[in-house]
Design a protein around this motif. Structure first.
Motif, short mmCIF file in Angstrom:
data_model
loop_
_atom_site.label_atom_id
_atom_site.label_comp_id
_atom_site.label_asym_id
_atom_site.label_seq_id
_atom_site.Cartn_x
_atom_site.Cartn_y
_atom_site.Cartn_z
N ASN A 69 -25.17 24.58 16.26
CA ASN A 69 -26.14 25.16 15.30
C ASN A 69 -27.51 25.88 15.87
OD1 ASN A 69 -26.78 25.29 11.95
ND2 ASN A 69 -28.63 24.92 13.01
N TYR A 70 -27.66 27.11 15.57
CA TYR A 70 -28.73 27.79 16.02
C TYR A 70 -29.62 28.20 14.72
CZ TYR A 70 -32.14 30.79 18.38
OH TYR A 70 -33.32 31.37 18.90
N GLN A 71 -30.99 28.03 14.66
CA GLN A 71 -31.61 28.21 13.60
C GLN A 71 -33.09 28.92 14.16
OE1 GLN A 71 -31.95 25.24 10.60
NE2 GLN A 71 -34.29 26.17 9.92
N LYS A 72 -33.40 29.89 13.79
CA LYS A 72 -34.50 30.77 14.09
C LYS A 72 -35.14 31.53 12.86
CE LYS A 72 -37.96 31.11 17.12
NZ LYS A 72 -38.66 29.94 17.42
N ASN A 73 -36.40 31.07 12.26
CA ASN A 73 -36.78 31.74 11.40
C ASN A 73 -35.74 32.04 10.03
OD1 ASN A 73 -39.35 32.02 12.77
ND2 ASN A 73 -38.54 33.83 13.56
N GLU A 74 -35.44 33.24 9.69
CA GLU A 74 -34.75 33.28 8.66
C GLU A 74 -33.50 33.28 8.74
OE1 GLU A 74 -35.99 37.65 10.10
OE2 GLU A 74 -36.90 35.53 9.92
N TRP A 75 -32.83 32.92 10.08
CA TRP A 75 -31.45 32.98 10.42
C TRP A 75 -30.95 31.72 10.84
CZ3 TRP A 75 -28.38 37.51 10.23
CH2 TRP A 75 -29.14 38.84 10.13
N GLU A 76 -29.72 31.45 10.24
CA GLU A 76 -29.08 30.29 11.01
C GLU A 76 -27.62 30.57 11.22
OE1 GLU A 76 -28.09 25.54 9.73
OE2 GLU A 76 -28.57 26.84 8.20
N LEU A 77 -27.12 30.46 12.51
CA LEU A 77 -25.79 30.50 13.02
C LEU A 77 -25.26 29.29 13.07
CD1 LEU A 77 -23.46 32.84 13.50
CD2 LEU A 77 -24.79 32.73 15.71
N SER A 78 -23.88 28.71 12.62
CA SER A 78 -23.32 27.89 13.14
C SER A 78 -21.70 28.04 13.73
CB SER A 78 -23.10 26.74 11.78
OG SER A 78 -24.41 26.27 11.53
N PHE A 79 -21.31 27.25 14.44
CA PHE A 79 -20.07 27.29 15.05
C PHE A 79 -19.37 25.85 15.02
CE2 PHE A 79 -22.11 30.80 17.16
CZ PHE A 79 -21.31 31.86 16.67
N GLY A 80 -18.11 25.83 14.77
CA GLY A 80 -17.58 24.37 14.84
C GLY A 80 -16.20 24.45 15.31
N GLY A 81 -15.60 23.73 15.82
CA GLY A 81 -14.30 23.64 16.21
C GLY A 81 -13.61 22.20 16.49
N SER A 82 -12.36 21.90 16.39
CA SER A 82 -11.77 20.63 16.24
C SER A 82 -10.36 20.77 16.90
CB SER A 82 -11.98 19.82 15.16
OG SER A 82 -11.30 20.42 14.08
N TYR A 83 -9.94 19.63 17.56
CA TYR A 83 -8.50 19.40 17.90
C TYR A 83 -8.11 18.04 17.97
CZ TYR A 83 -4.03 19.31 20.40
OH TYR A 83 -3.02 19.26 20.90
N GLN A 84 -7.38 17.71 17.17
CA GLN A 84 -6.84 16.48 17.12
C GLN A 84 -5.44 16.10 17.07
OE1 GLN A 84 -7.02 14.23 13.19
NE2 GLN A 84 -8.58 12.94 14.55
N GLN A 85 -4.98 15.33 18.16
CA GLN A 85 -3.60 14.81 18.18
C GLN A 85 -3.49 13.33 17.78
OE1 GLN A 85 -0.61 16.59 19.57
NE2 GLN A 85 0.45 14.82 18.77
N ASN A 86 -3.08 13.00 16.58
CA ASN A 86 -3.10 11.90 15.99
C ASN A 86 -1.61 11.35 15.30
OD1 ASN A 86 -4.05 9.52 15.06
ND2 ASN A 86 -4.91 10.56 13.12
N ASP A 87 -0.81 10.99 16.47
CA ASP A 87 0.29 10.43 16.16
C ASP A 87 0.65 9.09 15.40
OD1 ASP A 87 1.22 12.77 17.35
OD2 ASP A 87 1.87 11.87 19.19
N LEU A 88 1.73 8.66 14.86
CA LEU A 88 1.69 7.39 14.22
C LEU A 88 3.08 6.84 14.29
CD1 LEU A 88 0.04 5.25 12.68
CD2 LEU A 88 1.25 6.36 10.50
#
Length: 818
Positions: A264-283
């Motif tokens: 997350n980057y926030q400055k004054n009136e702007w806020e920009l967010s990036f997210g990502g995920s990877y999951q291998q979840n065998d059962l």
């Protein structure tokens, strides 16, 4: 005489001035989300010597009103944990007896709060007029998992061995992601949200009219995290699984690892967010079943045993941009792209035997090996754009839009082989399906302060079109070619269109808070197929009233009551009449004439807050019309036909209670119990089979946290679900114990957790469940045994903690059909 009168007037004026009462008022809101900040501290200081004169705490609407002030010059300071302090200096109370600052916006702060969290270690939910709010990070055993692992700890929620999620005993509920409705399959969506990215879980059991009417048992709102202050904030989580302890003779060893990050980057009136995920979840796992059918004088039994495992991969990328040019305007744009892929392997040995009921003679015997592989894959791309404007009269207007494109596809390979020679094919059925989807959602909301409360009104348009191409093929043995089965193959088209209007009023009168509203929806559904001459249309016009009350007594007691009318709409899977060979023994199909369920929810509860915790108890009732069940009938000697159909009407009475307590400094505990009685009456298969089933069920969720020092904590939780009735049988009990140990480093910036999931200790049959159904000509019972004693390691690095909600787009329709 005139001098005396003048002196008297002057004296009275001085006296009245010295005793004049002045006041300062306003509302404290989050600078980005414009949501009220409750419990903010407002202090009034003398401008001359900085001494404290008076102070207040903001209420649930962020409002404060400080009275009893004398004429003079003051400074005002507003504080709240996780936000930058704000000061307003040189306030002159002279001519004006009341100074109203209107809306005061607070910005998030970058202060690290991890050490405070470790020391406080309290799990108390926040009880509000229409919901309970739980902090997600209190459930350590969910770290490195998904939202499913978090919500299974809520007092009203249970998750069984097959992943069915129930809220107060019902599978139907609406999911909100950061307050936005998501018309998707709950399990699919919740399995895509990393547990580490969740801030709060809100349970809304009697929703008001402003919410979508979908969800027969209520609403679950998932609030994700965002940056806390100006500058750069990020959190990175990495997790991996240790080698499996249990052995089920599966073909492949399960793999468990993943990572997720939010920047997350926030400055004054702007806020920009990036997210990502990877999951291998065998059962890993297996299943053991026994099925029998009766057709005429033929009795056929086909017990089975073998592998049932899952290979699951999820990955996603997301972005959000928020622009707040001034106090009156906020813009938000979001993007989400992701894929979920799941292979389900079921390699089963069958032993079929058919006997003559009259003579007892064996008619036929066959032992064979069934190799069954199912792929379900969904690719999603979503975008949203929101705009909020605040007017000078403090009213707000919000416009929001969401567009979604998705491609859902998969196959089922059902291969029956000679048990002694797997190159000898007895029967091979291949089902393939692809289902692209386009959907749009437009929403307009207006809110204004009216009298002592707030009036909200709005309009919403939802449009969804989904096509499907389904092919059922059988192999021509020895040729390498397939022949299409026309009965189960076709192209379909489903269009849903919903127009909704709502209005509601919320206010507080003394110790009573209330919200009353009415929602009107006109919904159309059109089902078309090449082999069906005319479209199957459904037009519905319905009112959905709601009422919520909360009365606060002295000594920490609160009494709450609520009523809400809801609807549970059918998915396209439930509508699709073309069968899929789900297993060797099962055909599965829907019904395009199926009706949605309509539900009346009523609840009455008592809450008591005390110094070391809180306790609550709520009595509730659900009256359900047109109950949709998945039921079985006999298709052939060794094949059952599993269909979705309206099974009748149901009534559910229940009571849930929860205790949050911190008996000693280093131990905090939560225990939630839900007990309900479910009764269903109706008929199946054109009134040829009566449905009349009932039973008592209960669930227990408990969570215990122990502080073993400033930087070390230990946690244990248990989820228990008792046996419960279904339309044609019952599901057995289901139990899942978990524990974790967490160690913090670098002043809380780095944490390492060791998780022990599905604990069995060699004594508990955890993470397994038996599902039984019966009819006049069949009986089935299957024990699904999932992997036990899973050990995971989770590492989390946190720079400037992520708090509050992150405005990301959420799937409106597509994942529901996964």
């Amino acid at each position: 005489m005139k001098k005396k009168i003048f002196a008297l007037v002057l004296f009275l004026g001085l006296v009245s001035t010295s005793f004049a009462q002045y006041q300062i008022k306003g509302r404290v809101l989050d600078s980005l989300t414009k949501t009220p900040i409750e419990y903010a501290s407002i202090g009034v200081f003398s401008a001359a010597d900085a001494k404290v004169v008076n102070g207040k705490i903001s209420d649930e609407k962020g409002a404060f009103n400080i009275t009893g002030l004398k004429a003079g010059v003051y400074n005002l300071k507003i504080d709240f944990i996780g936000y930058q302090s704000k000061s307003i200096n040189n306030i002159k109370l002279e001519a004006d007896k009341t100074i109203d600052f209107g809306i005061i916006l607070l910005k998030g702060t970058a202060q690290l709060l991890s050490e405070v969290k470790i020391e406080s270690n309290r799990n108390n939910p926040i009880n509000k007029i229409d919901k309970q709010v739980f902090k997600a990070d209190q459930f350590e055993s969910a770290k490195g998992g998904t939202a499913i692992d978090v919500i299974r700890n809520m007092p009203s929620i249970t998750v069984n061995g097959e992943g069915d999620i129930r809220l107060r005993g019902s599978t139907g509920f609406l999911i909100l992601l950061n307050g936005k409705p998501v018309q998707t399959d709950a399990a699919t969506l919740l399995n895509q949200i990393p547990a580490n990215a969740i801030e709060n879980i809100e349970i809304i059991t009697a929703p008001s009219a402003k919410y979508d009417a979908d969800g027969k048992s209520g609403i679950i709102n998932i609030t994700t995290k965002r940056g806390a202050g100006d500058g750069l904030s990020y959190v990175v989580n990495v997790n991996g699984g240790l080698p499996s302890v249990s052995n089920y003779d599966n073909k492949e060893t399960p793999k468990r690892y993943g990572a997720d990050a939010t920047i997350n980057y926030q400055k004054n009136e702007w806020e920009l967010s990036f997210g990502g995920s990877y999951q291998q979840n065998d059962l890993a796992g297996k299943r053991v079943g026994d099925v029998n059918t009766t057709i005429g004088n033929r009795f056929t039994s086909f017990p089975s045993t073998g592998e049932r495992s899952f290979d699951r991969t999820n990955y996603s990328a997301r972005a959000s941009l928020t622009y707040t040019p001034d106090k009156a305007n906020t813009f938000n744009a979001g993007f989400y792209a992701g894929q979920r892929k799941q292979f389900r392997q079921a390699d089963i040995n069958y032993n079929n035997r058919t006997t003559d009921i009259n003579t007892g003679n064996i008619i036929n015997e066959l032992a064979y090996y069934n190799a069954n592989l199912v792929l379900r894959q969904g690719n999603f791309v979503l975008g949203n754009l929101d705009y909020t404007h605040s007017f000078k009269n403090k009213s707000t207007l919000t416009l929001s839009g969401l567009y979604e494109h998705a491609k859902l596809e998969g196959f089922t390979k059902n291969n029956n082989l000679n048990i002694n020679d797997d190159t000898d094919t007895i029967q091979y059925v291949l089902n393939t399906g692809t289902s692209p989807l386009n959907a749009v959602r437009l929403k307009l909301d207006y809110a204004i302060n009216l009298g002592k409360g707030k009036l909200e009104s709005g309009y919403q348009l939802r449009y969804q079109e989904q096509t499907g191409s389904f092919l059922y093929q059988e192999a021509i043995l020895g040729t390498g070619r397939f022949t299409t089965v026309p009965e189960f193959s076709d192209d379909i088209n489903v269009v849903n269109n919903i127009n909704a209007f709502y209005t509601q009023y919320a206010a507080k009168a003394g110790k009573l808070e209330y919200t009353g509203g009415l929602r009107y929806e006109y919904a159309t559904r059109s089902f078309k197929a090449n082999k069906i001459a005319n479209p199957i249309d459904l037009n519905l016009s319905n009112l959905f009233p709601s009422l919520n009350l909360l009365y606060t007594f002295d000594k920490g007691y609160k009494l709450k009551g609520g009523f809400s009318r809801r609807v549970q709409r059918s998915t396209n899977n439930e509508l699709n009449p073309y069968a899929e060979r789900e297993h060797s023994e099962t055909l599965e199909q829907g019904d395009p004439t199926i009706l949605p369920e309509f539900i009346n929810l009523t609840e009455l509860g008592l809450i008591k807050d005390f110094t070391k915790g809180s306790v609550f108890a709520t009595l509730y009732n659900q009256q359900i019309s047109n109950v949709v069940n998945r039921v079985n009938s006999v298709y052939a000697d060794t094949v059952l036909n599993r269909i979705y159909t309206n099974a009748g009407d149901a009534s559910l009475w229940g009571i849930e209670t929860g205790l949050n307590v911190k008996p000693i400094k280093w131990w905090s505990a939560y225990v939630g119990v839900n007990i309900y009685d479910y009764q269903i009456k109706g008929a199946l298969f054109n009134n040829t089979v009566a449905v009349n089933n009932s039973g008592l069920a209960y669930s227990i969720n408990t969570n215990h946290s122990f502080s073993a020092g400033k930087n070390t904590s230990i946690q244990f939780n248990l989820n228990y679900l008792s046996e419960r009735p279904t339309a044609q049988g019952e599901d057995s009990r289901f139990i899942v114990p978990n524990s974790s140990v967490k160690q913090s480093f670098l002043n809380g910036r780095l944490t390492a957790s060791l998780l022990w999931q599905n604990m069995s200790l060699g004594m508990i049959n955890s993470n397994e469940q038996r599902i039984t159904t019966r009819g006049r000509d069949f009986f089935t019972t299957t024990n699904y045994i999932h992997e036990k004693d899973i050990f995971m390691i989770n590492l989390s690095f946190n720079l400037n903690p992520l708090t509050k909600k992150l405005k990301l787009p959420s799937s409106e329709f597509g994942e529901r059909e996964f």
